[in-house]
Design a protein around this motif. Structure first.
Motif, PDB file in Angstrom:
ATOM      1  N   ALA A  55       0.924  -1.260  -0.166  1.00 10.06           N
ATOM      2  CA  ALA A  55       0.041   0.234  -0.048  1.00 10.06           C
ATOM      3  C   ALA A  55       1.039   1.314   0.068  1.00 10.06           C
ATOM      4  O   ALA A  55       0.561   2.337  -0.718  1.00 10.06           O
ATOM      5  N   PHE A  56       1.996   1.197   0.824  1.00 14.59           N
ATOM      6  CA  PHE A  56       3.061   2.389   1.028  1.00 14.59           C
ATOM      7  C   PHE A  56       3.524   2.461  -0.629  1.00 14.59           C
ATOM      8  O   PHE A  56       3.595   3.720  -1.036  1.00 14.59           O
ATOM      9  N   LEU A  57       4.075   1.664  -1.148  1.00  8.51           N
ATOM     10  CA  LEU A  57       4.591   1.757  -2.369  1.00  8.51           C
ATOM     11  C   LEU A  57       3.581   2.117  -3.362  1.00  8.51           C
ATOM     12  O   LEU A  57       3.965   2.914  -4.487  1.00  8.51           O
ATOM     13  N   TYR A  80       9.989   3.191 -11.667  1.00 10.23           N
ATOM     14  CA  TYR A  80      10.532   2.146 -10.842  1.00 10.23           C
ATOM     15  C   TYR A  80      11.393   2.375  -9.661  1.00 10.23           C
ATOM     16  O   TYR A  80      11.353   1.497  -8.765  1.00 10.23           O
ATOM     17  N   GLU A  81      12.039   3.100  -9.936  1.00 10.50           N
ATOM     18  CA  GLU A  81      13.230   3.732  -8.875  1.00 10.50           C
ATOM     19  C   GLU A  81      12.548   4.178  -7.610  1.00 10.50           C
ATOM     20  O   GLU A  81      12.953   4.078  -6.415  1.00 10.50           O
ATOM     21  N   SER A  82      11.150   4.715  -7.842  1.00  7.91           N
ATOM     22  CA  SER A  82      10.380   5.289  -6.785  1.00  7.91           C
ATOM     23  C   SER A  82       9.875   4.417  -5.846  1.00  7.91           C
ATOM     24  O   SER A  82       9.477   4.479  -4.804  1.00  7.91           O
ATOM     25  N   VAL A  83       9.879   2.959  -6.303  1.00  6.01           N
ATOM     26  CA  VAL A  83       9.273   1.859  -5.603  1.00  6.01           C
ATOM     27  C   VAL A  83      10.478   0.517  -5.093  1.00  6.01           C
ATOM     28  O   VAL A  83      10.251   0.312  -4.189  1.00  6.01           O
ATOM     29  N   ASN A  84      11.186   0.690  -5.860  1.00  5.85           N
ATOM     30  CA  ASN A  84      12.197  -0.559  -5.660  1.00  5.85           C
ATOM     31  C   ASN A  84      13.178   0.057  -4.502  1.00  5.85           C
ATOM     32  O   ASN A  84      13.363  -0.639  -3.684  1.00  5.85           O
ATOM     33  N   GLY A  85      13.727   1.210  -4.393  1.00  6.19           N
ATOM     34  CA  GLY A  85      14.304   1.586  -3.307  1.00  6.19           C
ATOM     35  C   GLY A  85      13.563   1.569  -1.883  1.00  6.19           C
ATOM     36  O   GLY A  85      14.277   0.803  -0.991  1.00  6.19           O
ATOM     37  N   PRO A  86      12.583   1.937  -1.714  1.00  3.16           N
ATOM     38  CA  PRO A  86      11.772   1.802  -0.561  1.00  3.16           C
ATOM     39  C   PRO A  86      11.529   0.180  -0.246  1.00  3.16           C
ATOM     40  O   PRO A  86      11.385  -0.073   0.833  1.00  3.16           O
ATOM     41  N   ALA A  87      11.258  -0.629  -1.245  1.00  2.00           N
ATOM     42  CA  ALA A  87      10.866  -2.013  -1.135  1.00  2.00           C
ATOM     43  C   ALA A  87      12.164  -2.687  -0.613  1.00  2.00           C
ATOM     44  O   ALA A  87      11.888  -3.637   0.377  1.00  2.00           O
ATOM     45  N   LEU A 102       3.185  -4.652  -9.054  1.00  2.81           N
ATOM     46  CA  LEU A 102       2.863  -3.210  -9.330  1.00  2.81           C
ATOM     47  C   LEU A 102       3.057  -2.857 -10.820  1.00  2.81           C
ATOM     48  O   LEU A 102       3.002  -1.864 -11.374  1.00  2.81           O
ATOM     49  N   ALA A 103       3.662  -3.928 -11.475  1.00  2.00           N
ATOM     50  CA  ALA A 103       4.209  -3.767 -12.895  1.00  2.00           C
ATOM     51  C   ALA A 103       3.136  -2.918 -13.761  1.00  2.00           C
ATOM     52  O   ALA A 103       3.400  -2.005 -14.724  1.00  2.00           O
TER      53      ALA A 103
END
Length: 221
Positions: free
Chosen positions: A42-44, A145-152, A173-174
């Motif tokens: 949900a956060f991502l 992609y970078e906006s979610v990959n780092g936090p994940a 999320l793709a």
């Protein structure tokens, strides 16, 4: 060459400093809002449609050759948190150093001269994409992609989540990543920086300011 450059630019091991930042995940974990796989997803998702959308549009605009000074001002206006502004410029400076080594280009040199303390990261990302021969559409996808990959990735370290579960969440999320990148590209190709997305995430701004005040933290942001 373009695909290979895109993969390198989006690789978390590219020496641009992103591994040291959680994208707000560390503060969200401490606040109890992210505590398992579902809450992380949900956060991502929220981050993708706000911060990710804005970053993707800025990156696509820069990759299309638009004025980086104007785009940097647009990024500044869309980043209300002083802590996030400083983080974005620090990451931009680190990314610029890596990009100039990998893909020497006069536009990257100009950014270094105009912004000695660092331009905003999405603007540098898009300019690096241009220097590497990456298309605006691909630059938008990389930024999203970078906006979610780092936090994940940060959540794996912060919560001890199963890496396979986190990878599955990113894969899920793709379709949304593709949709956000397409929306960002459409806005960028209009050529009007004032009309770029300005989606806000007030809680991320609050988290950034709180996180900046902590004396002990695992991530820089």
């Amino acid at each position: 060459m373009t695909l290979a450059a895109l993969l390198l630019l989006a690789d978390g091991r590219f020496p641009a400093g992103g591994h040291a930042h959680s994208g707000g995940a560390e503060a969200a974990v401490r606040a109890g809002r992210v505590h398992d796989g579902a809450s992380m997803t949900a956060f991502l998702t929220g981050r993708l449609h706000t911060t990710g959308l804005v970053a993707a549009a800025l990156a696509a605009s820069a990759a299309a050759g638009q004025d980086t000074a104007v785009l940097d001002a647009a990024a500044e206006a869309r980043t209300p948190s002083p802590a996030l502004r400083a983080t974005s410029r620090r990451l931009g400076r680190q990314l610029l150093r890596a990009a100039r080594a990998a893909w020497p280009h006069h536009r990257l040199d100009r950014i270094a001269e105009a912004f000695p303390r660092g331009a905003h990261q999405p603007v540098v990302l898009g300019t690096a994409a241009l220097a590497a021969g990456v298309t605006p559409a691909q630059a938008a996808s990389a930024a999203a992609y970078e906006s979610v990959n780092g936090p994940a990735t940060a959540c794996v370290r912060l919560l001890g989540l199963d890496p396979y579960e986190v990878a599955a969440a990113l894969a899920g999320l793709a379709p949304q990543l593709d949709a956000v990148a397409a929306t960002a590209l459409e806005a960028a190709l209009r050529g009007d920086p004032d009309a770029l997305p300005a989606a806000s995430a007030p809680l991320l701004d609050v988290y950034a300011e709180e996180h900046h005040s902590w004396k002990v933290r695992l991530f820089a942001s």
